[in-house]
Design a protein around this motif. Structure first.
Motif, PDB file in Angstrom:
ATOM      1  N   SER A 111       0.832  -1.342   0.197  1.00  0.00           N
ATOM      2  CA  SER A 111       0.073   0.105   0.060  1.00  0.00           C
ATOM      3  C   SER A 111       0.968   1.238   0.106  1.00  0.00           C
ATOM      4  O   SER A 111       0.498   2.308  -0.638  1.00  0.00           O
ATOM      5  CB  SER A 111      -1.014   0.107   1.297  1.00  0.00           C
ATOM      6  OG  SER A 111      -1.683   1.098   1.399  1.00  0.00           O
ATOM      7  N   ILE A 112       1.730   1.307   0.725  1.00  0.00           N
ATOM      8  CA  ILE A 112       3.105   2.492   0.846  1.00  0.00           C
ATOM      9  C   ILE A 112       3.484   2.660  -0.490  1.00  0.00           C
ATOM     10  O   ILE A 112       3.612   3.748  -0.812  1.00  0.00           O
ATOM     11  CB  ILE A 112       3.951   2.123   1.876  1.00  0.00           C
ATOM     12  CG1 ILE A 112       3.136   2.114   3.255  1.00  0.00           C
ATOM     13  CG2 ILE A 112       4.992   3.145   1.865  1.00  0.00           C
ATOM     14  CD1 ILE A 112       4.195   1.778   4.542  1.00  0.00           C
ATOM     15  N   ASN A 113       3.947   1.444  -1.097  1.00  0.00           N
ATOM     16  CA  ASN A 113       4.525   1.803  -2.339  1.00  0.00           C
ATOM     17  C   ASN A 113       3.469   2.249  -3.529  1.00  0.00           C
ATOM     18  O   ASN A 113       3.952   3.120  -4.513  1.00  0.00           O
ATOM     19  CB  ASN A 113       5.130   0.498  -2.839  1.00  0.00           C
ATOM     20  CG  ASN A 113       6.249   0.198  -2.035  1.00  0.00           C
ATOM     21  OD1 ASN A 113       7.093   0.868  -1.460  1.00  0.00           O
ATOM     22  ND2 ASN A 113       6.601  -1.152  -1.877  1.00  0.00           N
ATOM     23  N   ALA A 114       2.332   1.665  -3.555  1.00  0.00           N
ATOM     24  CA  ALA A 114       1.254   2.010  -4.457  1.00  0.00           C
ATOM     25  C   ALA A 114       0.964   3.521  -4.314  1.00  0.00           C
ATOM     26  O   ALA A 114       0.939   3.977  -5.382  1.00  0.00           O
ATOM     27  CB  ALA A 114       0.030   1.174  -4.280  1.00  0.00           C
ATOM     28  N   ILE A 115       0.831   4.217  -2.834  1.00  0.00           N
ATOM     29  CA  ILE A 115       0.452   5.569  -2.669  1.00  0.00           C
ATOM     30  C   ILE A 115       1.570   6.448  -3.399  1.00  0.00           C
ATOM     31  O   ILE A 115       1.386   7.295  -4.148  1.00  0.00           O
ATOM     32  CB  ILE A 115       0.188   5.920  -1.325  1.00  0.00           C
ATOM     33  CG1 ILE A 115      -0.985   5.000  -0.862  1.00  0.00           C
ATOM     34  CG2 ILE A 115       0.421   7.170  -0.859  1.00  0.00           C
ATOM     35  CD1 ILE A 115      -1.092   5.057   0.783  1.00  0.00           C
ATOM     36  N   ARG A 116       2.815   6.058  -3.216  1.00  0.00           N
ATOM     37  CA  ARG A 116       3.993   6.466  -3.745  1.00  0.00           C
ATOM     38  C   ARG A 116       4.157   6.541  -5.144  1.00  0.00           C
ATOM     39  O   ARG A 116       4.259   7.601  -5.816  1.00  0.00           O
ATOM     40  CB  ARG A 116       5.358   5.868  -3.070  1.00  0.00           C
ATOM     41  CG  ARG A 116       6.698   6.876  -3.377  1.00  0.00           C
ATOM     42  CD  ARG A 116       7.982   6.273  -2.762  1.00  0.00           C
ATOM     43  NE  ARG A 116       7.929   5.763  -1.391  1.00  0.00           N
ATOM     44  CZ  ARG A 116       8.068   4.617  -0.768  1.00  0.00           C
ATOM     45  NH1 ARG A 116       8.384   3.616  -1.539  1.00  0.00           N
ATOM     46  NH2 ARG A 116       7.811   4.708   0.350  1.00  0.00           N
ATOM     47  N   GLU A 117       3.856   5.524  -5.622  1.00  0.00           N
ATOM     48  CA  GLU A 117       4.064   5.198  -7.100  1.00  0.00           C
ATOM     49  C   GLU A 117       2.908   6.094  -7.980  1.00  0.00           C
ATOM     50  O   GLU A 117       3.007   6.596  -9.101  1.00  0.00           O
ATOM     51  CB  GLU A 117       3.873   3.773  -7.587  1.00  0.00           C
ATOM     52  CG  GLU A 117       5.138   3.019  -7.405  1.00  0.00           C
ATOM     53  CD  GLU A 117       4.929   1.451  -7.306  1.00  0.00           C
ATOM     54  OE1 GLU A 117       3.929   1.075  -7.957  1.00  0.00           O
ATOM     55  OE2 GLU A 117       5.728   0.595  -7.003  1.00  0.00           O
ATOM     56  N   LEU A 118       1.810   6.117  -7.330  1.00  0.00           N
ATOM     57  CA  LEU A 118       0.408   6.878  -7.965  1.00  0.00           C
ATOM     58  C   LEU A 118       0.611   8.325  -7.799  1.00  0.00           C
ATOM     59  O   LEU A 118      -0.439   8.923  -8.027  1.00  0.00           O
ATOM     60  CB  LEU A 118      -0.830   6.253  -7.411  1.00  0.00           C
ATOM     61  CG  LEU A 118      -0.944   4.653  -7.995  1.00  0.00           C
ATOM     62  CD1 LEU A 118      -2.253   4.352  -7.012  1.00  0.00           C
ATOM     63  CD2 LEU A 118      -0.903   4.641  -9.294  1.00  0.00           C
ATOM     64  N   ASN A 119       1.542   8.831  -6.867  1.00  0.00           N
ATOM     65  CA  ASN A 119       1.808  10.206  -6.401  1.00  0.00           C
ATOM     66  C   ASN A 119       0.457  10.732  -5.700  1.00  0.00           C
ATOM     67  O   ASN A 119       0.090  11.816  -5.888  1.00  0.00           O
ATOM     68  CB  ASN A 119       2.030  10.968  -7.535  1.00  0.00           C
ATOM     69  CG  ASN A 119       2.636  12.352  -7.137  1.00  0.00           C
ATOM     70  OD1 ASN A 119       3.330  12.269  -5.936  1.00  0.00           O
ATOM     71  ND2 ASN A 119       2.550  13.453  -7.882  1.00  0.00           N
ATOM     72  N   LEU A 120      -0.085   9.854  -4.875  1.00  0.00           N
ATOM     73  CA  LEU A 120      -1.256  10.231  -4.078  1.00  0.00           C
ATOM     74  C   LEU A 120      -0.769  11.192  -2.768  1.00  0.00           C
ATOM     75  O   LEU A 120       0.118  11.079  -2.335  1.00  0.00           O
ATOM     76  CB  LEU A 120      -2.007   9.042  -3.683  1.00  0.00           C
ATOM     77  CG  LEU A 120      -2.571   8.160  -4.630  1.00  0.00           C
ATOM     78  CD1 LEU A 120      -3.067   7.113  -4.150  1.00  0.00           C
ATOM     79  CD2 LEU A 120      -3.462   9.060  -5.809  1.00  0.00           C
ATOM     80  N   ASN A 121      -1.918  11.897  -2.383  1.00  0.00           N
ATOM     81  CA  ASN A 121      -1.569  12.869  -1.563  1.00  0.00           C
ATOM     82  C   ASN A 121      -1.546  12.418  -0.180  1.00  0.00           C
ATOM     83  O   ASN A 121      -2.452  11.529   0.313  1.00  0.00           O
ATOM     84  CB  ASN A 121      -2.634  14.256  -1.468  1.00  0.00           C
ATOM     85  CG  ASN A 121      -1.993  15.176  -0.726  1.00  0.00           C
ATOM     86  OD1 ASN A 121      -0.950  15.714  -0.634  1.00  0.00           O
ATOM     87  ND2 ASN A 121      -3.175  15.904  -0.053  1.00  0.00           N
ATOM     88  N   LYS A 122      -0.778  12.369   0.986  1.00  0.00           N
ATOM     89  CA  LYS A 122      -0.579  12.113   2.156  1.00  0.00           C
ATOM     90  C   LYS A 122      -0.085  13.099   2.915  1.00  0.00           C
ATOM     91  O   LYS A 122       0.744  13.985   2.537  1.00  0.00           O
ATOM     92  CB  LYS A 122       0.160  10.811   1.992  1.00  0.00           C
ATOM     93  CG  LYS A 122       1.747  10.823   1.644  1.00  0.00           C
ATOM     94  CD  LYS A 122       2.188   9.442   1.506  1.00  0.00           C
ATOM     95  CE  LYS A 122       3.767   9.651   1.399  1.00  0.00           C
ATOM     96  NZ  LYS A 122       4.546   8.458   1.492  1.00  0.00           N
ATOM     97  N   PHE A 123      -0.111  13.023   4.323  1.00  0.00           N
ATOM     98  CA  PHE A 123       0.813  13.519   5.275  1.00  0.00           C
ATOM     99  C   PHE A 123       2.176  13.234   5.106  1.00  0.00           C
ATOM    100  O   PHE A 123       2.447  12.062   4.954  1.00  0.00           O
ATOM    101  CB  PHE A 123       0.253  13.599   6.539  1.00  0.00           C
ATOM    102  CG  PHE A 123      -1.026  14.305   6.896  1.00  0.00           C
ATOM    103  CD1 PHE A 123      -0.889  15.603   6.525  1.00  0.00           C
ATOM    104  CD2 PHE A 123      -2.305  13.700   7.128  1.00  0.00           C
ATOM    105  CE1 PHE A 123      -2.357  16.245   6.761  1.00  0.00           C
ATOM    106  CE2 PHE A 123      -3.362  14.398   7.503  1.00  0.00           C
ATOM    107  CZ  PHE A 123      -3.408  15.699   7.353  1.00  0.00           C
ATOM    108  N   PRO A 124       3.215  14.014   5.332  1.00  0.00           N
ATOM    109  CA  PRO A 124       4.727  13.538   5.340  1.00  0.00           C
ATOM    110  C   PRO A 124       4.687  12.211   6.292  1.00  0.00           C
ATOM    111  O   PRO A 124       4.228  12.372   7.512  1.00  0.00           O
ATOM    112  CB  PRO A 124       5.370  14.807   5.817  1.00  0.00           C
ATOM    113  CG  PRO A 124       4.601  15.974   5.578  1.00  0.00           C
ATOM    114  CD  PRO A 124       3.169  15.313   5.714  1.00  0.00           C
ATOM    115  N   GLU A 125       5.373  11.468   5.519  1.00  0.00           N
ATOM    116  CA  GLU A 125       5.407   9.918   6.212  1.00  0.00           C
ATOM    117  C   GLU A 125       6.572   9.238   5.823  1.00  0.00           C
ATOM    118  O   GLU A 125       6.916   9.387   4.502  1.00  0.00           O
ATOM    119  CB  GLU A 125       4.276   9.252   6.100  1.00  0.00           C
ATOM    120  CG  GLU A 125       4.229   7.614   6.435  1.00  0.00           C
ATOM    121  CD  GLU A 125       2.949   7.065   5.842  1.00  0.00           C
ATOM    122  OE1 GLU A 125       2.380   6.417   6.823  1.00  0.00           O
ATOM    123  OE2 GLU A 125       2.719   6.816   4.829  1.00  0.00           O
TER     124      GLU A 125
END
Length: 185
Positions: A9-23
């Motif tokens: 999930s972490i990798n997918a969020i990063r690869e899709l460049n989705l918005n998140k709080f700094p993590e």
């Protein structure tokens, strides 16, 4: 897209460049990296999440000065700027899945103090319907905004854990924050 665990999930969020709080993802013993993260992203509160198993220990409101003490019990974990810093701005939180077959599943809350876990445990909105059921979908505040976000970012057929805010937040400076994506866990 198939997502089998929290690390995927972490990798997918990063690869899709989705918005998140700094993590950032950490392992036990990386206190120097934790200190660097805290200094880079100063905030009153942080969230710490166990990434070694589903439903692991999750702390939403850890004071800046307590982070190093609190992470001692984790093996693999993330630290992020906590959504609690923006509770006055949170409009909607929970999880939603919009399927390619037009089915909609949502467990949500408008409580500004809630995390996704809180919203799932004590939802105000818990629906299973279709995209053609306007009567039910109209009960979801900001549904059109969330729907457009999911379609735009190609997140159909994925359970999306998110929060919506009344102002731009996060690393991409957007109103939606993505916490986790799930398909097979």
């Amino acid at each position: 897209m198939e997502i089998n665990n929290k690390l995927e999930s972490i990798n997918a969020i990063r690869e899709l460049n989705l918005n998140k709080f700094p993590e950032e993802l950490f392992e036990s013993g990386e206190e120097d990296r934790v200190i660097m993260f805290l200094n880079k992203y100063k905030a009153p509160y942080y969230a710490i999440r166990d990434k070694s198993s589903p439903s692991g220990v999750f702390k939403l409101m850890v004071d800046y000065n307590r982070v190093l003490e609190e992470v001692k019990e984790y093996k693999i974990f993330t630290i992020n700027v906590s959504s609690i810093n923006y509770s006055d701005n949170q409009l909607l939180v929970g999880e939603i899945e919009i399927k390619s077959n037009n089915k909609v599943y949502a467990v949500l809350s408008t409580n500004p103090k809630f995390s996704v876990r809180d919203a799932i445990q004590k939802p105000e909105i818990n629906i299973k319907t279709t995209l053609f059921d306007d009567n039910t979908l109209n009960k979801i505040p900001y549904f059109d905004y969330i729907y457009n976000y999911i379609v735009t970012h190609k997140l159909k057929d994925i359970i999306v854990e998110f929060a919506l805010f009344d102002k731009n937040v996060g690393i991409n400076n957007e109103r939606v924050i993505i916490y986790e994506l799930r398909t097979n866990y």
